[in-house]
Write a protein that holds these residues in place. Structure first.
Motif, PDB file in Angstrom:
ATOM      1  N   ASP A  72      25.130   7.747  44.479  1.00 36.17           N
ATOM      2  CA  ASP A  72      24.039   7.747  43.494  1.00 36.17           C
ATOM      3  C   ASP A  72      22.735   8.316  44.020  1.00 36.17           C
ATOM      4  OD1 ASP A  72      25.728   6.619  41.626  1.00 36.17           O
ATOM      5  OD2 ASP A  72      25.000   4.578  41.933  1.00 36.17           O
ATOM      6  N   THR A  73      22.474   8.174  45.320  1.00 34.32           N
ATOM      7  CA  THR A  73      21.202   8.638  45.872  1.00 34.32           C
ATOM      8  C   THR A  73      21.241  10.106  46.276  1.00 34.32           C
ATOM      9  OG1 THR A  73      21.826   7.942  48.092  1.00 34.32           O
ATOM     10  CG2 THR A  73      20.594   6.349  46.719  1.00 34.32           C
ATOM     11  N   ALA A  74      22.382  10.756  46.073  1.00 39.02           N
ATOM     12  CA  ALA A  74      22.518  12.154  46.478  1.00 39.02           C
ATOM     13  C   ALA A  74      22.840  13.035  45.276  1.00 39.02           C
ATOM     14  CB  ALA A  74      23.623  12.290  47.521  1.00 39.02           C
ATOM     15  N   HIS A  75      22.310  14.226  45.309  1.00 36.50           N
ATOM     16  CA  HIS A  75      22.686  15.274  44.352  1.00 36.50           C
ATOM     17  C   HIS A  75      23.389  16.331  45.193  1.00 36.50           C
ATOM     18  CE1 HIS A  75      22.527  17.719  40.768  1.00 36.50           C
ATOM     19  NE2 HIS A  75      22.072  18.721  41.495  1.00 36.50           N
ATOM     20  N   ALA A 103      36.182  29.826  43.494  1.00 38.16           N
ATOM     21  CA  ALA A 103      36.279  29.412  44.898  1.00 38.16           C
ATOM     22  C   ALA A 103      34.936  28.899  45.386  1.00 38.16           C
ATOM     23  CB  ALA A 103      36.718  30.590  45.766  1.00 38.16           C
ATOM     24  N   VAL A 104      34.953  27.804  46.143  1.00 43.39           N
ATOM     25  CA  VAL A 104      33.731  27.241  46.718  1.00 43.39           C
ATOM     26  C   VAL A 104      33.267  28.154  47.842  1.00 43.39           C
ATOM     27  CG1 VAL A 104      32.730  25.290  47.967  1.00 43.39           C
ATOM     28  CG2 VAL A 104      34.336  24.876  46.090  1.00 43.39           C
ATOM     29  N   VAL A 105      32.026  28.662  47.734  1.00 43.96           N
ATOM     30  CA  VAL A 105      31.468  29.572  48.741  1.00 43.96           C
ATOM     31  C   VAL A 105      30.193  29.021  49.382  1.00 43.96           C
ATOM     32  CG1 VAL A 105      32.521  31.608  47.668  1.00 43.96           C
ATOM     33  CG2 VAL A 105      30.192  30.929  47.016  1.00 43.96           C
ATOM     34  N   GLY A 106      29.745  27.856  48.930  1.00 40.06           N
ATOM     35  CA  GLY A 106      28.557  27.234  49.500  1.00 40.06           C
ATOM     36  C   GLY A 106      28.352  25.856  48.922  1.00 40.06           C
ATOM     37  N   PHE A 107      27.430  25.103  49.531  1.00 37.43           N
ATOM     38  CA  PHE A 107      27.100  23.789  48.991  1.00 37.43           C
ATOM     39  C   PHE A 107      25.666  23.426  49.327  1.00 37.43           C
ATOM     40  CE2 PHE A 107      28.907  22.748  53.169  1.00 37.43           C
ATOM     41  CZ  PHE A 107      28.025  21.809  53.683  1.00 37.43           C
ATOM     42  N   GLY A 108      25.125  22.516  48.527  1.00 33.55           N
ATOM     43  CA  GLY A 108      23.773  22.024  48.733  1.00 33.55           C
ATOM     44  C   GLY A 108      23.717  20.535  48.501  1.00 33.55           C
ATOM     45  N   HIS A 109      22.791  19.872  49.197  1.00 36.29           N
ATOM     46  CA  HIS A 109      22.685  18.414  49.143  1.00 36.29           C
ATOM     47  C   HIS A 109      21.213  18.019  49.133  1.00 36.29           C
ATOM     48  CE1 HIS A 109      23.352  14.479  51.697  1.00 36.29           C
ATOM     49  NE2 HIS A 109      22.838  14.214  50.519  1.00 36.29           N
ATOM     50  N   LEU A 110      20.811  17.335  48.083  1.00 42.45           N
ATOM     51  CA  LEU A 110      19.463  16.785  47.937  1.00 42.45           C
ATOM     52  C   LEU A 110      19.583  15.274  48.003  1.00 42.45           C
ATOM     53  CD1 LEU A 110      16.411  16.995  47.146  1.00 42.45           C
ATOM     54  CD2 LEU A 110      17.167  17.014  44.760  1.00 42.45           C
ATOM     55  N   THR A 170      16.157  20.478  40.407  1.00 40.58           N
ATOM     56  CA  THR A 170      16.616  19.096  40.238  1.00 40.58           C
ATOM     57  C   THR A 170      15.538  18.123  40.707  1.00 40.58           C
ATOM     58  OG1 THR A 170      18.927  19.764  40.507  1.00 40.58           O
ATOM     59  CG2 THR A 170      18.403  17.433  40.906  1.00 40.58           C
ATOM     60  N   ALA A 171      14.907  18.424  41.835  1.00 40.45           N
ATOM     61  CA  ALA A 171      13.824  17.588  42.352  1.00 40.45           C
ATOM     62  C   ALA A 171      12.658  17.558  41.368  1.00 40.45           C
ATOM     63  CB  ALA A 171      13.367  18.095  43.718  1.00 40.45           C
ATOM     64  N   GLN A 172      12.323  18.693  40.805  1.00 43.69           N
ATOM     65  CA  GLN A 172      11.219  18.772  39.840  1.00 43.69           C
ATOM     66  C   GLN A 172      11.543  17.936  38.601  1.00 43.69           C
ATOM     67  OE1 GLN A 172      10.206  22.750  38.590  1.00 43.69           O
ATOM     68  NE2 GLN A 172       8.227  22.092  37.786  1.00 43.69           N
ATOM     69  N   GLU A 198       7.337  15.258  43.987  1.00 44.62           N
ATOM     70  CA  GLU A 198       6.175  16.113  44.202  1.00 44.62           C
ATOM     71  C   GLU A 198       6.307  17.027  45.406  1.00 44.62           C
ATOM     72  OE1 GLU A 198       2.604  13.791  44.263  1.00 44.62           O
ATOM     73  OE2 GLU A 198       3.038  12.883  42.324  1.00 44.62           O
ATOM     74  N   ARG A 199       7.101  16.602  46.395  1.00 47.26           N
ATOM     75  CA  ARG A 199       7.219  17.370  47.635  1.00 47.26           C
ATOM     76  C   ARG A 199       8.599  17.127  48.223  1.00 47.26           C
ATOM     77  NH1 ARG A 199       6.098  16.712  53.319  1.00 47.26           N
ATOM     78  NH2 ARG A 199       6.033  14.466  53.060  1.00 47.26           N
ATOM     79  N   LEU A 200       9.165  18.171  48.802  1.00 42.43           N
ATOM     80  CA  LEU A 200      10.452  18.072  49.491  1.00 42.43           C
ATOM     81  C   LEU A 200      10.265  18.434  50.958  1.00 42.43           C
ATOM     82  CD1 LEU A 200      12.916  19.824  47.015  1.00 42.43           C
ATOM     83  CD2 LEU A 200      12.825  17.388  47.577  1.00 42.43           C
ATOM     84  N   THR A 201      11.106  17.864  51.797  1.00 47.52           N
ATOM     85  CA  THR A 201      11.152  18.244  53.197  1.00 47.52           C
ATOM     86  C   THR A 201      12.584  18.621  53.547  1.00 47.52           C
ATOM     87  OG1 THR A 201      11.582  15.990  53.976  1.00 47.52           O
ATOM     88  CG2 THR A 201       9.268  16.668  53.823  1.00 47.52           C
ATOM     89  N   LEU A 202      12.746  19.227  54.706  1.00 45.54           N
ATOM     90  CA  LEU A 202      14.069  19.536  55.240  1.00 45.54           C
ATOM     91  C   LEU A 202      13.948  19.815  56.723  1.00 45.54           C
ATOM     92  CD1 LEU A 202      14.194  22.852  55.805  1.00 45.54           C
ATOM     93  CD2 LEU A 202      14.575  22.924  53.360  1.00 45.54           C
ATOM     94  N   LEU A 203      15.076  19.791  57.402  1.00 43.66           N
ATOM     95  CA  LEU A 203      15.163  20.221  58.797  1.00 43.66           C
ATOM     96  C   LEU A 203      15.934  21.527  58.797  1.00 43.66           C
ATOM     97  CD1 LEU A 203      16.064  17.113  61.004  1.00 43.66           C
ATOM     98  CD2 LEU A 203      13.921  18.372  60.909  1.00 43.66           C
ATOM     99  N   ALA A 204      15.291  22.596  59.198  1.00 45.61           N
ATOM    100  CA  ALA A 204      15.936  23.909  59.218  1.00 45.61           C
ATOM    101  C   ALA A 204      16.434  24.233  60.618  1.00 45.61           C
ATOM    102  CB  ALA A 204      14.955  24.995  58.773  1.00 45.61           C
ATOM    103  N   SER A 205      17.687  24.638  60.699  1.00 46.07           N
ATOM    104  CA  SER A 205      18.194  25.150  61.970  1.00 46.07           C
ATOM    105  C   SER A 205      17.448  26.448  62.275  1.00 46.07           C
ATOM    106  CB  SER A 205      19.699  25.383  61.891  1.00 46.07           C
ATOM    107  OG  SER A 205      20.006  26.273  60.836  1.00 46.07           O
TER     108      SER A 205
END
Length: 162
Positions: free
Chosen positions: A53-56, A65-72, A104-106, A111-118
């Motif tokens: 429930d806490t993840a999109h 065919a699945v070629v990518g994925f994203g997780h919020l 989706t976040a909007q 109001e603000r998103l963060t992430l850790l980028a490789s």
């Protein structure tokens, strides 16, 4: 054409395949082989939060065919992942996934998103309006440390250089 849809439990094998291929090929440009091996290790088809429930959690498909994925991840307001199979890198798949997560976040009122980028992904996020905050050590599988850039972006900010 890229289609974005909610991930399903039945996508597990495809998620592992995309994840490991992206890490091995794209991550190898920025990290040592031991780091890449640790990052790619121990991926399991049931290790993705497709029914939490806490993840999109979404997948990008081309011709079914699945070629990518994203997780919020809600609650921490963080993009946890955007991975694209290397055969589809630089074809708009990552951009479609990131745009979807940001919209989706909007819609959720964030109001603000963060992430850790490789290190290999920093340029991608910068081209899409993300701003670097600080370099941090991120512990990967097997206690191997990956240097990553913590980044942020105001939700709803439209900015892309491509």
């Amino acid at each position: 054409m890229v289609e974005i849809r909610p991930a399903r439990a039945t996508d597990g094998e495809a998620l592992v395949s995309v994840h490991v291929a992206a890490v091995r090929e794209l991550g190898a440009a920025a990290y040592e082989s031991a780091q890449v091996d640790a990052w790619a290790a121990n991926k399991s088809p049931d290790g993705y939060p497709v029914d939490v429930d806490t993840a999109h959690f979404v997948v990008a498909t081309r011709n079914g065919a699945v070629v990518g994925f994203g997780h919020l991840e809600f609650g921490v307001d963080e993009v946890q992942a955007v991975y694209v199979h290397p055969d589809y890198a630089r074809t708009g798949v990552g951009r479609a996934l990131l745009d979807h997560l940001e919209k989706t976040a909007q819609a959720a009122g964030l109001e603000r998103l963060t992430l850790l980028a490789s290190k290999n992904a920093v340029g991608f996020y910068e081209r899409h309006g993300w701003r670097g905050l600080e370099w941090v050590d991120h512990e990967s599988t097997g206690a191997v440390v990956l240097e990553c850039l913590r980044m942020e972006k105001p939700v709803g900010q439209s900015f892309s250089i491509e």
